[in-house]
Design a protein around this motif. Structure first.
Motif, PDB file in Angstrom:
ATOM      1  N   ASP A 278     -85.292 -46.289  35.958  1.00 46.66           N
ATOM      2  CA  ASP A 278     -84.073 -46.338  36.765  1.00 46.66           C
ATOM      3  C   ASP A 278     -84.015 -45.197  37.764  1.00 46.66           C
ATOM      4  N   THR A 279     -84.758 -44.119  37.491  1.00 48.35           N
ATOM      5  CA  THR A 279     -84.743 -42.978  38.399  1.00 48.35           C
ATOM      6  C   THR A 279     -86.164 -42.514  38.673  1.00 48.35           C
ATOM      7  N   LEU A 280     -86.821 -43.183  39.643  1.00 46.95           N
ATOM      8  CA  LEU A 280     -88.124 -42.673  40.083  1.00 46.95           C
ATOM      9  C   LEU A 280     -87.901 -41.323  40.730  1.00 46.95           C
ATOM     10  N   ALA A 281     -86.849 -41.252  41.529  1.00 45.51           N
ATOM     11  CA  ALA A 281     -86.543 -40.022  42.250  1.00 45.51           C
ATOM     12  C   ALA A 281     -85.057 -40.014  42.542  1.00 45.51           C
ATOM     13  N   SER A 282     -84.546 -38.833  42.826  1.00 46.18           N
ATOM     14  CA  SER A 282     -83.142 -38.710  43.202  1.00 46.18           C
ATOM     15  C   SER A 282     -82.985 -37.460  44.046  1.00 46.18           C
ATOM     16  N   ASP A 283     -82.208 -37.581  45.134  1.00 46.45           N
ATOM     17  CA  ASP A 283     -82.007 -36.408  45.985  1.00 46.45           C
ATOM     18  C   ASP A 283     -80.576 -35.897  45.865  1.00 46.45           C
ATOM     19  N   GLY A 284     -79.886 -36.326  44.807  1.00 41.88           N
ATOM     20  CA  GLY A 284     -78.520 -35.872  44.618  1.00 41.88           C
ATOM     21  C   GLY A 284     -77.519 -36.822  45.248  1.00 41.88           C
ATOM     22  N   VAL A 285     -77.912 -37.498  46.320  1.00 42.75           N
ATOM     23  CA  VAL A 285     -77.027 -38.464  46.968  1.00 42.75           C
ATOM     24  C   VAL A 285     -77.424 -39.878  46.536  1.00 42.75           C
ATOM     25  N   HIS A 286     -78.725 -40.174  46.675  1.00 43.64           N
ATOM     26  CA  HIS A 286     -79.224 -41.489  46.302  1.00 43.64           C
ATOM     27  C   HIS A 286     -80.160 -41.397  45.112  1.00 43.64           C
ATOM     28  N   THR A 287     -80.155 -42.475  44.324  1.00 41.15           N
ATOM     29  CA  THR A 287     -81.123 -42.608  43.238  1.00 41.15           C
ATOM     30  C   THR A 287     -82.050 -43.757  43.608  1.00 41.15           C
ATOM     31  N   TYR A 288     -83.326 -43.590  43.286  1.00 40.27           N
ATOM     32  CA  TYR A 288     -84.340 -44.589  43.661  1.00 40.27           C
ATOM     33  C   TYR A 288     -84.951 -45.197  42.395  1.00 40.27           C
ATOM     34  N   PRO A 289     -84.451 -46.352  41.957  1.00 39.53           N
ATOM     35  CA  PRO A 289     -85.062 -47.014  40.803  1.00 39.53           C
ATOM     36  C   PRO A 289     -86.327 -47.757  41.227  1.00 39.53           C
ATOM     37  N   GLY A 290     -87.228 -47.945  40.289  1.00 41.36           N
ATOM     38  CA  GLY A 290     -88.473 -48.615  40.645  1.00 41.36           C
ATOM     39  C   GLY A 290     -89.112 -49.306  39.468  1.00 41.36           C
ATOM     40  N   VAL A 291     -90.166 -50.037  39.784  1.00 44.19           N
ATOM     41  CA  VAL A 291     -91.011 -50.611  38.737  1.00 44.19           C
ATOM     42  C   VAL A 291     -92.432 -50.581  39.278  1.00 44.19           C
ATOM     43  N   GLY A 292     -93.370 -50.179  38.420  1.00 43.28           N
ATOM     44  CA  GLY A 292     -94.737 -50.050  38.904  1.00 43.28           C
ATOM     45  C   GLY A 292     -95.769 -50.145  37.811  1.00 43.28           C
ATOM     46  N   LEU A 293     -96.996 -50.409  38.231  1.00 44.07           N
ATOM     47  CA  LEU A 293     -98.127 -50.428  37.299  1.00 44.07           C
ATOM     48  C   LEU A 293     -99.295 -49.685  37.934  1.00 44.07           C
ATOM     49  N   SER A 294    -100.147 -49.146  37.097  1.00 41.28           N
ATOM     50  CA  SER A 294    -101.260 -48.332  37.551  1.00 41.28           C
ATOM     51  C   SER A 294    -102.545 -48.790  36.870  1.00 41.28           C
ATOM     52  N   ILE A 295    -103.525 -49.188  37.686  1.00 41.43           N
ATOM     53  CA  ILE A 295    -104.814 -49.631  37.140  1.00 41.43           C
ATOM     54  C   ILE A 295    -105.766 -48.432  37.070  1.00 41.43           C
ATOM     55  N   GLY A 296    -106.377 -48.222  35.932  1.00 44.72           N
ATOM     56  CA  GLY A 296    -107.378 -47.171  35.781  1.00 44.72           C
ATOM     57  C   GLY A 296    -108.725 -47.694  36.246  1.00 44.72           C
ATOM     58  N   VAL A 297    -108.969 -47.581  37.572  1.00 44.71           N
ATOM     59  CA  VAL A 297    -110.139 -48.228  38.166  1.00 44.71           C
ATOM     60  C   VAL A 297    -111.448 -47.639  37.625  1.00 44.71           C
ATOM     61  N   SER A 298    -111.512 -46.316  37.506  1.00 49.73           N
ATOM     62  CA  SER A 298    -112.772 -45.698  37.059  1.00 49.73           C
ATOM     63  C   SER A 298    -113.120 -46.126  35.631  1.00 49.73           C
ATOM     64  N   ARG A 299    -112.090 -46.170  34.774  1.00 51.02           N
ATOM     65  CA  ARG A 299    -112.329 -46.582  33.395  1.00 51.02           C
ATOM     66  C   ARG A 299    -112.863 -48.014  33.353  1.00 51.02           C
ATOM     67  N   LEU A 300    -112.255 -48.864  34.201  1.00 52.83           N
ATOM     68  CA  LEU A 300    -112.641 -50.266  34.274  1.00 52.83           C
ATOM     69  C   LEU A 300    -114.072 -50.418  34.801  1.00 52.83           C
ATOM     70  N   VAL A 301    -114.354 -49.754  35.924  1.00 50.99           N
ATOM     71  CA  VAL A 301    -115.678 -49.882  36.540  1.00 50.99           C
ATOM     72  C   VAL A 301    -116.745 -49.281  35.631  1.00 50.99           C
ATOM     73  N   SER A 302    -116.396 -48.171  35.000  1.00 53.82           N
ATOM     74  CA  SER A 302    -117.330 -47.531  34.087  1.00 53.82           C
ATOM     75  C   SER A 302    -117.713 -48.499  32.961  1.00 53.82           C
ATOM     76  N   ARG A 303    -116.721 -49.262  32.457  1.00 51.36           N
ATOM     77  CA  ARG A 303    -117.023 -50.228  31.398  1.00 51.36           C
ATOM     78  C   ARG A 303    -117.841 -51.398  31.947  1.00 51.36           C
ATOM     79  N   LEU A 304    -117.468 -51.890  33.139  1.00 54.20           N
ATOM     80  CA  LEU A 304    -118.192 -53.031  33.725  1.00 54.20           C
ATOM     81  C   LEU A 304    -119.669 -52.685  33.926  1.00 54.20           C
ATOM     82  N   LEU A 305    -119.912 -51.445  34.377  1.00 53.48           N
ATOM     83  CA  LEU A 305    -121.294 -51.029  34.623  1.00 53.48           C
ATOM     84  C   LEU A 305    -121.993 -50.646  33.322  1.00 53.48           C
ATOM     85  N   GLY A 306    -121.276 -49.879  32.483  1.00 54.06           N
ATOM     86  CA  GLY A 306    -121.896 -49.366  31.260  1.00 54.06           C
ATOM     87  C   GLY A 306    -122.283 -50.480  30.306  1.00 54.06           C
TER      88      GLY A 306
END
Lengths: 466, 466
Positions: free
Chosen positions: B320-348
């Motif tokens: 609900d609060t990715l960031a806030s500057d005291g006046v506005h609050t910035y809610p968000g939703v996100g996902l993060s792919i661990g590319v190196s871990r993935l590529v390392s497995r694909l290659l390894g």
């Protein structure tokens, strides 16, 4: 958290600016790959002792420390063993990569590398402390034919030339040859070649009189020798005649040198090939010195025509020893484009802009939250044919949804229709077809998400000349 | 310089491996852009005090110091004012970017960001200390509709799904909702929600008995409450029935909670939409806790089917609060792919390989150094039509030039012909047409550089399933 302020020297772009930078990077990458250069990436860090081998750059290195580092790991700043620093160019890491992986690489090895580098400049200098470089190099084992010294600046000419239709000014690649300079200086009787080159390198900054004084004071030149060096530095041109003028000057001063002859042959071959393959782009300029002492043949600098005061945006040269493991020596030739400096100028001088600030060519409107799935289906059908699409954030009035698209520069808004059905009172409801509106012209027409295409120039955002 | 050895925790790929990584990155970027996410990049460094706001990660931060730093600049490790560290994720920099540029961004702001991050892990842990993440987030001002919590995992499903034809295993995106967990725990009478989540998060590692003991010891649960928490964690499924089982469990334990109800509605909507748009990919799994306390709604983890022990390769959630500057609050939703871990497995695990190690589809042979310009012209004609080409390094015997291509996996060798002319003795010389050889089949045919095309599958190197 109060509103943060930018960090001096660490440039960041707004989405439209990043889009321009990405366009530049994609264009460079495509040209490099069309010429068979393979992309690699190296880690951001190198052992500090490797970074400090080039003495003159030592003050620019950022050293890393783990915040909770054990004492045993060498937190003591005096102990450099095992310490890591951020790379300040892509040449040092590339040389290390070649040595480390030589057994797995096919030589001559042609690679491009596009990465950030960091320089711990003094903050008050106003220079970039983090910036993107795009490098190409060819490296051989033991030997590397001269023709690569002709090929590489021509690849750069093509890479940078591919940016002119998006508003980038024309470039001039200025070339010289170390053998010409060294042969000429030694033939004159001046043996402090590096010193003479360093002084000549200052010509644009301090002018010929001051350079002459430097040559006398620091390299032991007579006034006549200094004048001859300045005469050589004054020669430039984009055809083979330039080499004849160098030979004439050498004859006038009684200079006889095999090295000079080899250099003149090489420089002549480069200028001749360039005149055919990239007319007007490559210019021999005998004052180009490049301060670094590891260049042994061709040297290159590149200016934006009309923005010469920006300095060189792409430099490099031939080095006989990129790396050596004691058994093999790896000679190479390479050039490095200062992408951040270039993009910063393109954006700052408002030469280039993005056609829009988001990838989407289409915003699919949402009639009501209950029918959002219908909008999602229309979006998916368009995406399945490679059209970038987003769905409106809320089922606001259509006017507001059109404004949402307009604020982002998205050219089309899609209105999902509905299938035929039966209303609650039992009366038949006719099917309504999807419609698409070009919000620039206001034209709205029926359309099918399974076949509609935007005009090709609207499909993806592009960088374009302002 | 002796042959350098790799630095533990800083992965680097050989050219063929980098090609696979680049293919993965290009595919992810394309999917993100097709969904209207705009790419940004942030600088690699943030002020140390910003990085340390998430307490639990403080020990992972790499701090920067200029090697020749003035004392006045704060070289003293005790003085953190103005010190810079490398970012350890892309969320902290994104939150800062949003606050810094809020006036110039259009909200809801959908961005993707693909960059390296650094974590100063203890060297002996064998973890990556530098790796690539690919993040997508949507952030609003003040509010952000729930439907983005449905959209984002579906974008990830499509992005990772686009990699299956190059040998990537199928993925399962495991989803849960913080409101369900918090409503259920509070309804049971357990108010230490963060503590319970932290214990549940250890389920896969330490097993249910140890988790039950933790819940009793650290969160003051009775054995019955602990058992109920474990029952909730045991629920999973990919259709709306899963929500019914949660509601039944709550009823069995007398739990009545508006928050739980809201969470069940949200989770049900997500599972229902996912069942239509990405059947079988998204699974509700009530044991997914995500240790971080800033998630307030949906949470996500992603496993590679058959490689579950690798852990989550893509995680995220709603805050609900990715960031806030005291006046506005910035809610968000996100996902993060661990590319190196993935590529390392694909290659390894040798699941994926590159079809060749260089971009070139064609090596143009050189008959003699005197006629290299003819080879250069044939290469330029092919490149002008988008075919990646390199010219042979030397005018060796053709057998050697074919071997040069073969060692790099380049499928075609081009032999330039010659125009009609007159020999030195005055006799006419017939024109010879260019020829191209497929070195895999040995087939060699006449060809024109102005029109010949390689088969589409040979044009560019690709990553493919082994």
């Amino acid at each position: 958290m109060a509103r943060p302020t930018p960090l001096s020297g660490f440039p960041e772009w707004l989405p439209a600016g990043r889009l321009v930078e990405q366009h530049v990077l994609d264009s460079l990458r495509r040209t490099f790959e069309l010429h068979g250069f393979v992309g690699i990436e190296t880690r951001a860090v190198e052992p500090l002792e490797q970074l400090l081998r080039k003495g003159e750059t030592s003050k620019e290195v950022y050293v890393l420390r783990r915040l909770q580092e054990d004492d045993a790991e060498g937190a003591d700043g005096a102990d450099r063993q095992g310490q890591l620093g951020l790379h300040f160019d892509l040449t040092v890491p590339f040389a290390r990569y070649v040595l480390e992986n030589a057994g797995h690489l096919a030589f001559p090895f042609k690679r491009y590398q596009i990465q950030k580098v960091w320089r711990g400049e003094r903050p008050q200098d106003g220079r970039f402390r983090e910036f993107v470089q795009a490098d190409i190099d060819v490296v051989g084992v033991g030997e590397l034919p001269y023709h690569y010294e002709v090929e590489l600046p021509l690849v750069i000419a093509e890479a940078l030339g591919s940016l002119t239709d998006l508003g980038m000014p024309e470039v001039r690649i200025l070339v010289n040859n170390r053998k010409v300079a060294e042969g000429f200086y030694r033939g004159l009787g001046l043996d402090d070649v590096d010193g003479v080159l360093r002084s000549i390198d200052k010509l644009d900054k301090i002018g010929p009189d001051a350079v002459a004084a430097l040559l006398v004071a620091e390299s032991g030149a007579t006034e006549k020798q200094a004048a001859a060096c300045l005469e050589l530095a004054g020669i430039s041109g984009d055809d083979a005649g330039v080499v004849e003028r160098v030979r004439q000057l050498a004859a006038d001063h009684g200079v006889v040198s095999d090295l000079l002859e080899t250099g003149c042959d090489e420089l002549g071959a480069l200028v001749t090939a360039a005149a055919e393959r990239a007319p007007g782009v490559v210019v021999a300029d005998l004052k180009i010195a490049r301060g670094l002492d590891y260049y042994t043949g061709s040297v290159y600098e590149t200016v934006l025509v009309g923005h010469e005061q920006l300095g060189s945006i792409c430099s490099g040269g031939r080095y006989d020893t990129l790396a050596s493991d004691g058994v093999h020596t790896y000679p190479g030739v390479g050039l490095s484009i200062g992408v951040s400096r270039l993009v910063s100028r393109l954006l700052g001088a408002e030469l280039v802009r993005a056609t829009r600030a988001v990838p989407s060519a289409v915003v699919v409107a949402v009639t009501s939250e209950e029918t959002r799935a219908a909008s999602d289906r229309a979006a998916a059908a368009l995406r399945a044919r490679g059209i970038p699409v987003e769905v409106a954030p809320t089922a606001a009035k259509f006017g507001k949804q059109i404004k949402y698209a307009d604020r982002r520069g998205v050219p089309f808004v899609w209105f999902p229709g509905r299938p035929a059905g039966v209303a609650e009172d039992g009366s038949p409801v006719e099917a309504v077809a999807d419609q698409v509106k070009d919000i620039r012209s206001g034209e709205q027409v029926e359309a099918d998400a399974a076949s509609w295409e935007p005009p090709a120039e609207d499909l993806w955002p592009r960088a374009e000349a302002v």
